[in-house]
Design a protein around this motif. Structure first.
Motif, PDB file in Angstrom:
ATOM      1  N   ALA A 150     -44.786 -40.284 -26.296  1.00  0.00           N
ATOM      2  CA  ALA A 150     -44.694 -41.646 -25.768  1.00  0.00           C
ATOM      3  C   ALA A 150     -43.906 -41.629 -24.461  1.00  0.00           C
ATOM      4  O   ALA A 150     -42.950 -40.858 -24.296  1.00  0.00           O
ATOM      5  N   ALA A 151     -44.285 -42.505 -23.525  1.00  0.00           N
ATOM      6  CA  ALA A 151     -43.709 -42.501 -22.181  1.00  0.00           C
ATOM      7  C   ALA A 151     -42.201 -42.662 -22.215  1.00  0.00           C
ATOM      8  O   ALA A 151     -41.666 -43.563 -22.859  1.00  0.00           O
ATOM      9  N   PHE A 152     -41.508 -41.772 -21.490  1.00  0.00           N
ATOM     10  CA  PHE A 152     -40.046 -41.770 -21.428  1.00  0.00           C
ATOM     11  C   PHE A 152     -39.612 -41.793 -19.963  1.00  0.00           C
ATOM     12  O   PHE A 152     -40.409 -41.531 -19.061  1.00  0.00           O
ATOM     13  N   PRO A 153     -38.329 -42.077 -19.691  1.00  0.00           N
ATOM     14  CA  PRO A 153     -37.867 -42.165 -18.299  1.00  0.00           C
ATOM     15  C   PRO A 153     -37.879 -40.807 -17.604  1.00  0.00           C
ATOM     16  O   PRO A 153     -37.570 -39.774 -18.205  1.00  0.00           O
ATOM     17  N   GLY A 154     -38.189 -40.813 -16.330  1.00  0.00           N
ATOM     18  CA  GLY A 154     -38.089 -39.614 -15.510  1.00  0.00           C
ATOM     19  C   GLY A 154     -39.254 -38.662 -15.678  1.00  0.00           C
ATOM     20  O   GLY A 154     -40.296 -38.973 -16.254  1.00  0.00           O
ATOM     21  N   ARG A 155     -39.034 -37.434 -15.194  1.00  0.00           N
ATOM     22  CA  ARG A 155     -40.101 -36.433 -15.161  1.00  0.00           C
ATOM     23  C   ARG A 155     -40.091 -35.506 -16.360  1.00  0.00           C
ATOM     24  O   ARG A 155     -41.046 -34.764 -16.578  1.00  0.00           O
ATOM     25  N   ARG A 156     -39.012 -35.496 -17.122  1.00  0.00           N
ATOM     26  CA  ARG A 156     -38.895 -34.552 -18.238  1.00  0.00           C
ATOM     27  C   ARG A 156     -37.949 -35.131 -19.288  1.00  0.00           C
ATOM     28  O   ARG A 156     -37.067 -35.926 -18.985  1.00  0.00           O
ATOM     29  N   GLY A 157     -38.133 -34.711 -20.496  1.00  0.00           N
ATOM     30  CA  GLY A 157     -37.287 -35.158 -21.589  1.00  0.00           C
ATOM     31  C   GLY A 157     -37.828 -34.624 -22.900  1.00  0.00           C
ATOM     32  O   GLY A 157     -38.956 -34.126 -22.973  1.00  0.00           O
ATOM     33  N   TRP A 158     -37.027 -34.737 -23.935  1.00  0.00           N
ATOM     34  CA  TRP A 158     -37.470 -34.311 -25.263  1.00  0.00           C
ATOM     35  C   TRP A 158     -38.506 -35.270 -25.833  1.00  0.00           C
ATOM     36  O   TRP A 158     -39.281 -34.909 -26.702  1.00  0.00           O
ATOM     37  N   GLY A 159     -38.471 -36.522 -25.402  1.00  0.00           N
ATOM     38  CA  GLY A 159     -39.411 -37.517 -25.898  1.00  0.00           C
ATOM     39  C   GLY A 159     -38.818 -38.503 -26.880  1.00  0.00           C
ATOM     40  O   GLY A 159     -39.467 -39.494 -27.227  1.00  0.00           O
ATOM     41  N   TYR A 160     -37.592 -38.264 -27.334  1.00  0.00           N
ATOM     42  CA  TYR A 160     -36.997 -39.149 -28.338  1.00  0.00           C
ATOM     43  C   TYR A 160     -36.345 -40.381 -27.712  1.00  0.00           C
ATOM     44  O   TYR A 160     -35.832 -41.232 -28.436  1.00  0.00           O
ATOM     45  N   ASP A 161     -36.365 -40.480 -26.406  1.00  0.00           N
ATOM     46  CA  ASP A 161     -35.910 -41.679 -25.711  1.00  0.00           C
ATOM     47  C   ASP A 161     -37.085 -42.413 -25.082  1.00  0.00           C
ATOM     48  O   ASP A 161     -36.967 -43.034 -24.030  1.00  0.00           O
ATOM     49  N   GLY A 162     -38.221 -42.369 -25.747  1.00  0.00           N
ATOM     50  CA  GLY A 162     -39.390 -43.078 -25.257  1.00  0.00           C
ATOM     51  C   GLY A 162     -39.193 -44.581 -25.305  1.00  0.00           C
ATOM     52  O   GLY A 162     -38.440 -45.108 -26.131  1.00  0.00           O
ATOM     53  N   VAL A 163     -39.869 -45.286 -24.392  1.00  0.00           N
ATOM     54  CA  VAL A 163     -39.748 -46.745 -24.332  1.00  0.00           C
ATOM     55  C   VAL A 163     -41.092 -47.455 -24.420  1.00  0.00           C
ATOM     56  O   VAL A 163     -41.130 -48.686 -24.550  1.00  0.00           O
ATOM     57  N   TYR A 164     -42.191 -46.706 -24.352  1.00  0.00           N
ATOM     58  CA  TYR A 164     -43.519 -47.294 -24.497  1.00  0.00           C
ATOM     59  C   TYR A 164     -44.263 -46.507 -25.576  1.00  0.00           C
ATOM     60  O   TYR A 164     -44.932 -45.517 -25.285  1.00  0.00           O
ATOM     61  N   PRO A 165     -44.136 -46.939 -26.831  1.00  0.00           N
ATOM     62  CA  PRO A 165     -44.629 -46.119 -27.947  1.00  0.00           C
ATOM     63  C   PRO A 165     -46.126 -45.869 -27.957  1.00  0.00           C
ATOM     64  O   PRO A 165     -46.588 -44.939 -28.606  1.00  0.00           O
ATOM     65  N   PHE A 166     -46.911 -46.701 -27.241  1.00  0.00           N
ATOM     66  CA  PHE A 166     -48.364 -46.534 -27.221  1.00  0.00           C
ATOM     67  C   PHE A 166     -48.851 -45.764 -25.988  1.00  0.00           C
ATOM     68  O   PHE A 166     -50.035 -45.442 -25.903  1.00  0.00           O
ATOM     69  N   ALA A 167     -47.977 -45.507 -25.024  1.00  0.00           N
ATOM     70  CA  ALA A 167     -48.390 -44.934 -23.739  1.00  0.00           C
ATOM     71  C   ALA A 167     -48.194 -43.420 -23.739  1.00  0.00           C
ATOM     72  O   ALA A 167     -47.103 -42.921 -24.014  1.00  0.00           O
ATOM     73  N   VAL A 168     -49.241 -42.684 -23.411  1.00  0.00           N
ATOM     74  CA  VAL A 168     -49.159 -41.231 -23.318  1.00  0.00           C
ATOM     75  C   VAL A 168     -48.347 -40.852 -22.077  1.00  0.00           C
ATOM     76  O   VAL A 168     -48.626 -41.331 -20.971  1.00  0.00           O
ATOM     77  N   GLU A 169     -47.354 -39.993 -22.257  1.00  0.00           N
ATOM     78  CA  GLU A 169     -46.488 -39.587 -21.154  1.00  0.00           C
ATOM     79  C   GLU A 169     -47.310 -38.964 -20.017  1.00  0.00           C
ATOM     80  O   GLU A 169     -48.015 -37.965 -20.198  1.00  0.00           O
ATOM     81  N   ALA A 170     -47.185 -39.560 -18.822  1.00  0.00           N
ATOM     82  CA  ALA A 170     -48.006 -39.149 -17.683  1.00  0.00           C
ATOM     83  C   ALA A 170     -47.699 -37.737 -17.217  1.00  0.00           C
ATOM     84  O   ALA A 170     -48.569 -37.075 -16.634  1.00  0.00           O
ATOM     85  N   ALA A 171     -46.478 -37.238 -17.445  1.00  0.00           N
ATOM     86  CA  ALA A 171     -46.146 -35.883 -17.014  1.00  0.00           C
ATOM     87  C   ALA A 171     -47.002 -34.840 -17.728  1.00  0.00           C
ATOM     88  O   ALA A 171     -47.194 -33.729 -17.214  1.00  0.00           O
ATOM     89  N   TYR A 172     -47.518 -35.172 -18.914  1.00  0.00           N
ATOM     90  CA  TYR A 172     -48.313 -34.221 -19.685  1.00  0.00           C
ATOM     91  C   TYR A 172     -49.816 -34.379 -19.449  1.00  0.00           C
ATOM     92  O   TYR A 172     -50.598 -33.520 -19.857  1.00  0.00           O
ATOM     93  N   GLY A 173     -50.220 -35.482 -18.841  1.00  0.00           N
ATOM     94  CA  GLY A 173     -51.639 -35.715 -18.593  1.00  0.00           C
ATOM     95  C   GLY A 173     -52.034 -37.137 -18.919  1.00  0.00           C
ATOM     96  O   GLY A 173     -51.201 -37.983 -19.239  1.00  0.00           O
ATOM     97  N   ARG A 174     -53.312 -37.388 -18.838  1.00  0.00           N
ATOM     98  CA  ARG A 174     -53.837 -38.707 -19.131  1.00  0.00           C
ATOM     99  C   ARG A 174     -54.230 -38.804 -20.617  1.00  0.00           C
ATOM    100  O   ARG A 174     -54.311 -37.782 -21.305  1.00  0.00           O
ATOM    101  N   PRO A 175     -54.494 -40.018 -21.097  1.00  0.00           N
ATOM    102  CA  PRO A 175     -54.876 -40.152 -22.508  1.00  0.00           C
ATOM    103  C   PRO A 175     -56.036 -39.254 -22.916  1.00  0.00           C
ATOM    104  O   PRO A 175     -56.015 -38.666 -24.005  1.00  0.00           O
ATOM    105  N   ASP A 176     -57.047 -39.116 -22.062  1.00  0.00           N
ATOM    106  CA  ASP A 176     -58.180 -38.268 -22.433  1.00  0.00           C
ATOM    107  C   ASP A 176     -57.801 -36.794 -22.505  1.00  0.00           C
ATOM    108  O   ASP A 176     -58.460 -36.017 -23.208  1.00  0.00           O
ATOM    109  N   ASP A 177     -56.766 -36.381 -21.779  1.00  0.00           N
ATOM    110  CA  ASP A 177     -56.303 -35.001 -21.904  1.00  0.00           C
ATOM    111  C   ASP A 177     -55.732 -34.747 -23.293  1.00  0.00           C
ATOM    112  O   ASP A 177     -55.921 -33.663 -23.865  1.00  0.00           O
ATOM    113  N   LEU A 178     -55.048 -35.745 -23.838  1.00  0.00           N
ATOM    114  CA  LEU A 178     -54.528 -35.610 -25.195  1.00  0.00           C
ATOM    115  C   LEU A 178     -55.658 -35.623 -26.210  1.00  0.00           C
ATOM    116  O   LEU A 178     -55.668 -34.834 -27.162  1.00  0.00           O
ATOM    117  N   ARG A 179     -56.637 -36.499 -26.015  1.00  0.00           N
ATOM    118  CA  ARG A 179     -57.788 -36.504 -26.913  1.00  0.00           C
ATOM    119  C   ARG A 179     -58.518 -35.157 -26.863  1.00  0.00           C
ATOM    120  O   ARG A 179     -58.978 -34.645 -27.886  1.00  0.00           O
TER     121      ARG A 179
END
Length: 609
Positions: A150-179
């Motif tokens: 889930a999307a978290f602040p900045g360019r890197r993080g563990w992910g446990y400080d996410g703030v948008y639970p439905f949004a795929v973190e853009a640093a890792y790719g787009r939603p279709d990349d995860l699919r």
């Protein structure tokens, strides 16, 4: 789902926001001409919504609340410019799924491999992780577990400080990349699990308090401040927000399971509580069509969530991460007894006996680390498959001051014994990325908060270890890596070239061999419904003989973590499955257990030894 932006059959986009504290909500579309906001229509119970053909897939949008600053959609499916930027309209129906025949795999087949998408490969993307799936399948992994995406602040993080639970973190790719990653895993027979965080929002990028303060309550407190309001006034839509989040990942991305992070910090006095309701909704939804597995991290050792609540049906949650198993083995391997390890300092072998035969070490006993407060519930009647066992994970490495792995804290022979014990005992095992080749790379705590939080994060991280051996002096704490430094993140990346050394290849082959034994000899004989039947005998100061009654067979493990050998040990019946020291396994006249050794036997009635 009732939240967020959804595309209708007629091509219109419906925007819906729960904002009970707002009087006026406007929709700002980036591709609309000029500053031409669309006013959302108020509905009952704090909702605002609008449907419009002015938006489409790919449109970027924000909400303006009562004329204030524009804010993203809390149910955004993607934040391409980060947590402070506009949300993007995503149509999940655009992806062409090709795994419609996939029904998952039963829980007893699970061998988990936890990875952080940003450090697992040099590129740090979902697309790059796809390139490692064949490697994981050949190793013997059956389930990939992603740390939060889930999307978290900045360019890197563990992910446990996410703030948008439905949004795929853009640093890792787009939603279709995860699919694409999930679909490619299914094509190789691999399940994919996702770590989700329902106990708090991160400290940067969360605007909910401006228009939906009911999301939080001061009646309960967590390590992060006021708790999420699951049981007070206005909690109906808050519960729905997180229940739909679980369904979203399982349906729109076809994940095979979720691991719910730190549920002991989800405070809910309602009946049923949110954990019970969420699991029931999952079972009534995607769980009817395929294998869906929900797993807990729960410091309270609440065994009730792991028991079937409706006769022969499956339990609400398949399993819990068994921290007790890790902690007591860590004490035995390293002799460290500070922090939460102090709970296992007194007779650690007894704690390990209980973990191996009953699941939890703490089942209501007072915990010294927690001020002698009782911890846990009775777990002896649960199946062995209700406990996920591990020697390493992101927490147990990254929460150390320097992020060292267990291989840097004990010798290779003891690590071999612990690895064989982990992979051959009946509970589903979990490996952390790189563990299979004994990667020496640390996994350190890293994040990328803005300047308002940066100094406090660095200071807090270092002061956290003030009472730990070697870090009492402020100067010594300067050695603790700065979580915001580039080097801290880069040092945590796996070095795949190091996996080609002779030593790494030997460790990899050892893991592959043990997982093949698990696949062929142990998994077919596991019963995820039957209570665990096990017994344990002390053989020496740091040695045990443990036996489990499996389906039509008995599994026996004899191991010695002491520095002294044991001799004249009567071997159990059955064939020898594995030996760390093959020369020690002799005929029925007796066997020996050298220092740091393990023997595994499988006894099938009627089968020659």
């Amino acid at each position: 789902m009732p939240f967020g932006a959804g595309i209708g059959d007629d091509g219109s986009v419906r925007f819906a926001l729960w904002a009970p504290a707002a009087e006026r909500v406007e929709l700002l579309l980036d591709d609309a001409a000029g500053d031409n906001p669309f006013e959302l229509h108020p509905r009952a119970d704090g909702w605002f919504s609008i449907s419009t053909h002015a938006a489409h897939t790919g449109s970027r949008y924000q909400y303006r609340i009562d004329g204030g600053q524009p804010v993203p959609d809390p149910a955004s499916r993607h934040q391409p410019e980060g947590v402070h930027g506009p949300s993007e309209v995503i149509d999940p129906r655009d992806w062409d799924w090709r795994d419609d025949d996939w029904r998952g795999r039963p829980w007893q087949e699970v061998v988990l491999y936890e990875l952080h998408p940003g450090t697992f490969t040099p590129e740090g993307t979902f697309a790059a992780a796809r390139g490692k799936l064949d490697y994981l399948a050949e190793l013997g992994i059956t389930a990939v577990e992603l740390m939060p995406v889930a999307a978290f602040p900045g360019r890197r993080g563990w992910g446990y400080d996410g703030v948008y639970p439905f949004a795929v973190e853009a640093a890792y790719g787009r939603p279709d990349d995860l699919r694409g990653l999930v679909q490619a895993a299914h094509a190789r027979g691999l399940m994919v699990f996702l770590d989700v965080v329902y106990n708090h929002f991160g400290p940067e990028g969360n605007y909910l308090s401006q228009y939906a303060p009911a999301f939080f309550t001061d009646r309960h407190h967590t390590p992060w401040g006021d708790a999420i309001n699951f049981d007070g006034a206005g909690s109906r839509w808050i519960r729905e927000f997180f229940i739909h989040n679980a369904l979203y990942w399982l349906e729109e991305y076809r994940f095979d399971g979720l691991r719910l992070d730190a549920v002991h910090a989800i405070l809910d006095d309602s009946d049923p509580d949110i954990l019970t309701e969420l699991a029931a909704r999952v079972q009534a939804g995607p769980g009817r069509e395929r294998h869906i597995h929900l797993v807990l991290e729960n410091d309270n050792n609440s065994a009730r969530y792991l028991r079937p609540d409706n006769g022969p049906e499956a339990p609400l949650y398949r399993a819990q991460w068994n921290d007790d198993f890790h902690h007591v083995l860590h004490v035995l391997l390293t002799r460290e007894v500070h922090g939460y390890y102090k709970d296992y300092a007194d007779d650690p072998l007894s704690h390990l006996q209980r973990c191996l035969t009953e699941g939890f070490a703490y089942q209501g006993e007072p915990s010294p680390y927690r001020g002698n407060r009782p911890r846990g519930e009775a777990s002896g009647g649960l199946p062995a498959t209700a406990f996920v066992a591990f020697l390493q994970n992101h927490d147990q490495i990254g929460n150390r001051a320097l992020g060292e792995r267990i291989g840097q804290l004990t010798d290779a022979e003891q690590l071999h014994v612990a690895t064989a014990l982990l992979l051959l005992q009946p509970s589903p095992p979990l490996l952390f990325m790189g563990q299979e080749w004994a990667s020496p790379r640390p996994f350190q705590f890293f994040c990328d908060f803005g300047p308002d939080l940066a100094e406090a994060v660095v200071r807090g991280r270092r002061e956290e270890f003030a009472d730990f051996p070697g870090f009492g002096d402020p100067a010594a704490r300067e050695r603790i890596p700065d979580p915001l430094a580039d080097d801290t993140f880069n040092n945590s990346r796996l070095d795949w070239e190091a996996a080609q050394t002779d030593s790494a290849r030997a460790w990899y082959e050892r893991h592959r061999q043990l997982l093949a034994l698990r696949r062929d000899a142990i998994i077919p004989r596991l019963d995820q419904r039957a209570p665990q039947r096990a017994d344990c005998t002390r053989l020496g100061p740091c040695a045990l003989a443990v036996g489990w009654q499996l389906r039509n067979a008995r599994l026996n493990l004899l191991f010695n973590l002491d520095s002294q050998s044991l001799s004249a040990i009567a071997p159990p019946p059955g064939r020898l499955l594995y030996a760390t020291h093959p020369e020690a396994a002799t005929a029925a006249t007796g066997t020996s257990l050298p220092a740091a050794s393990l023997l595994a036997y499988l006894d099938r009635p009627g089968e020659p030894a």
